[in-house]
Design a protein around this motif. Structure first.
Motif, PDB file in Angstrom:
ATOM      1  N   SER A 190      31.981 -83.498 -44.026  1.00  0.00           N
ATOM      2  CA  SER A 190      30.584 -83.558 -43.589  1.00  0.00           C
ATOM      3  C   SER A 190      29.606 -83.531 -44.763  1.00  0.00           C
ATOM      4  CB  SER A 190      30.280 -82.395 -42.640  1.00  0.00           C
ATOM      5  OG  SER A 190      30.364 -81.144 -43.307  1.00  0.00           O
ATOM      6  N   LEU A 247      32.942 -81.477 -26.740  1.00  0.00           N
ATOM      7  CA  LEU A 247      32.232 -81.963 -27.918  1.00  0.00           C
ATOM      8  C   LEU A 247      31.997 -80.797 -28.872  1.00  0.00           C
ATOM      9  CD1 LEU A 247      30.350 -84.268 -29.185  1.00  0.00           C
ATOM     10  CD2 LEU A 247      28.530 -83.202 -27.866  1.00  0.00           C
ATOM     11  N   ARG A 261      29.728 -78.447 -24.789  1.00  0.00           N
ATOM     12  CA  ARG A 261      29.445 -78.397 -26.230  1.00  0.00           C
ATOM     13  C   ARG A 261      29.894 -77.050 -26.777  1.00  0.00           C
ATOM     14  NH1 ARG A 261      25.617 -81.757 -23.973  1.00  0.00           N
ATOM     15  NH2 ARG A 261      25.077 -83.600 -25.229  1.00  0.00           N
ATOM     16  N   CYS A 270      27.928 -80.928 -36.909  1.00  0.00           N
ATOM     17  CA  CYS A 270      28.445 -82.271 -36.683  1.00  0.00           C
ATOM     18  C   CYS A 270      27.281 -83.253 -36.589  1.00  0.00           C
ATOM     19  CB  CYS A 270      29.297 -82.311 -35.415  1.00  0.00           C
ATOM     20  SG  CYS A 270      30.855 -81.405 -35.582  1.00  0.00           S
ATOM     21  N   ASP A 271      27.572 -84.527 -36.865  1.00  0.00           N
ATOM     22  CA  ASP A 271      26.527 -85.547 -36.937  1.00  0.00           C
ATOM     23  C   ASP A 271      25.932 -85.831 -35.556  1.00  0.00           C
ATOM     24  OD1 ASP A 271      25.243 -87.864 -38.513  1.00  0.00           O
ATOM     25  OD2 ASP A 271      26.183 -88.876 -36.804  1.00  0.00           O
ATOM     26  N   THR A 329      29.869 -79.203 -31.730  1.00  0.00           N
ATOM     27  CA  THR A 329      28.525 -79.376 -32.294  1.00  0.00           C
ATOM     28  C   THR A 329      28.420 -78.902 -33.740  1.00  0.00           C
ATOM     29  OG1 THR A 329      27.843 -77.210 -31.444  1.00  0.00           O
ATOM     30  CG2 THR A 329      27.466 -79.133 -30.029  1.00  0.00           C
ATOM     31  N   ASN A 386      27.774 -87.561 -32.358  1.00  0.00           N
ATOM     32  CA  ASN A 386      27.900 -86.694 -31.193  1.00  0.00           C
ATOM     33  C   ASN A 386      27.301 -87.323 -29.938  1.00  0.00           C
ATOM     34  OD1 ASN A 386      29.242 -84.761 -32.636  1.00  0.00           O
ATOM     35  ND2 ASN A 386      27.844 -83.105 -32.140  1.00  0.00           N
ATOM     36  N   THR A 442      32.326 -85.816 -36.803  1.00  0.00           N
ATOM     37  CA  THR A 442      32.320 -85.171 -35.502  1.00  0.00           C
ATOM     38  C   THR A 442      33.746 -84.850 -35.088  1.00  0.00           C
ATOM     39  OG1 THR A 442      31.405 -85.256 -33.264  1.00  0.00           O
ATOM     40  CG2 THR A 442      32.460 -87.254 -34.064  1.00  0.00           C
TER      41      THR A 442
END
Length: 418
Positions: free
Chosen positions: A368, A210, A355, A334-335, A212, A339, A374
């Motif tokens: 963004s 992910l 992350r 990122c949102d 971040t 996320n 994301t």
């Protein structure tokens, strides 16, 4: 029944086919608007057509396909990455994300998925900014952030950006470029799959992570101007050596960044000595400076501190200093909502939720500013990118595909249009 493994095999076969289209024979090079880029885009456009996405080219040359929702008032969720490359690139940076997005939309179309949002797949025409030194051209047009003043920018052959856009089938009129934007009110969000351009996933044998945040960048061109002279006749104390001044700054920059921590990195990646000769004291040196940090405060502080260091070195050594800011990009978080859905998809797929902050720039940065965005990273061989050695393994691509599909299902289940 189509499995993630069979879908992955087709994605990787397509990547091989696209990688065979290049400006040179040694690696993969497809810079914005070149014949190789256009040929590669046409190949991808054919795949869009096969997927039933009714592809179209917008004014900047982005390739866009759409899977429309039947829901009244549905917003648009964008899956995208880029198909331009750096010079002597690998085959995965950018195109892998495009072909994963295409597969997700094609599969949704094939199974008759009723999505509560329009799904738009985009192959951005320029993210790397190699030809005109203008990163994110494609995504800036999509978000309405394109600066028409860039149209007069020229490449190494003197061709303007406006000419290149026209030659590749786009429309360089400012009104047409503005009309290609997706209005902010129509955005639901943005998701990009990309190889990790670092070794964390590779070393930890984790297929997907992910993202971040994306680090902010400051790019500077420094010009040191001293006095050229004969290498054998000018005494050492009387020299105004531009190269030794630049060298002192390069080492000071490395030491500064190592002391800072906080994710700050600093790089001098280009250096040019005009009229260089082994028996001439360098009279001028031009070089780059690339600063990156996920936090705006340390980035700004580093910029100010290194500029002060450069000025002090120039004064002490009796050389002139030119300092030109070439690019400034703020860190892009990122949102949080997207996320959370992505983290849930990763965990539900049986993977550790890793992350990461991206030190590389991505199209998610300009997006963004207008929409929730994301990203997910995919494990890449030793984290190598911008290099022909770039590689991914099929099981990792299949894992990322499964995570992305689960993420879209999570998004559909929580969409306010449901």
């Amino acid at each position: 029944m189509t499995t993630y493994e069979t879908r992955t095999a087709r994605i990787l076969a397509r990547l091989d086919e696209l990688a065979a289209i290049s400006e040179d024979a040694d690696g993969v090079t497809r810079t914005f608007g070149t014949p190789a880029f256009i040929k590669g885009r046409e190949l991808v456009q054919g795949w869009f057509e096969q997927a039933g996405l009714a592809p179209r080219l917008d004014a900047i040359g982005n390739l866009r396909g759409r899977l429309p929702s039947r829901r009244p008032g549905a917003k648009t969720f964008v899956l995208a990455s880029h198909i331009d490359t750096v010079r002597n690139a690998g085959r995965f940076d950018g195109p892998l994300g495009v072909l994963l997005a295409l597969d997700l939309a094609e599969h949704a179309h094939q199974v008759g998925a009723e999505l509560p949002f329009h799904l738009e797949v985009i192959a951005f025409s320029d993210e790397e900014g190699v030809r005109f030194h203008t990163t994110y051209l494609g995504s800036k047009v999509l978000t309405g952030a394109f600066d028409p003043a860039l149209l007069a920018t020229t490449d190494a052959q003197g061709i303007t950006l406006a000419q290149a856009i026209a030659e590749m089938g786009g429309d360089p009129r400012p009104a047409a470029l503005a009309a290609a934007a997706l209005p902010a009110a129509e955005w639901l969000g943005y998701f990009e799959l990309h190889i990790e351009q670092g070794p964390v996933l590779w070393e930890n044998r984790v297929p997907v992570a992910l993202v971040t945040a994306i680090a902010g960048q400051q790019r500077v061109e420094l010009t040191w101007t001293g006095l050229a002279g004969h290498a054998g006749t000018v005494p050492m104390p009387m020299r105004q050596d531009a190269l030794t001044a630049a060298a002192e700054f390069v080492l000071a920059t490395e030491a500064f960044a190592r002391q800072q921590g906080l994710g700050l990195v600093a790089t001098v990646g280009q250096l040019y000595i005009p009229h260089a000769a082994s028996n001439v004291i360098p009279g001028q040196v031009v070089h780059s400076l690339d600063l990156r940090s996920p936090d705006a405060g340390p980035l700004a502080a580093a910029y100010a501190a290194l500029r002060a260091d450069a000025e002090a070195i120039a004064a002490r050594r009796g050389v002139a200093l030119g300092w030109q800011l070439v690019q400034a990009t703020a860190p892009a978080p990122c949102d949080a909502g997207l996320n959370a859905l992505l983290a849930e998809a990763i965990a539900a797929s049986g993977h550790e939720v890793v992350r990461l902050v991206s030190g590389a720039g991505h199209d998610a940065v300009p997006i963004s500013a207008v929409a929730p965005a994301t990203m997910a990273f995919i494990r890449c061989y030793k984290g190598i990118s911008h290099n022909p050695l770039e590689n991914v393994e099929a099981p990792d691509v299949a894992a990322a595909l499964a995570v992305a599909e689960r993420f879209l299902l999570n998004l559909a289940a929580t969409s306010p249009s449901c």
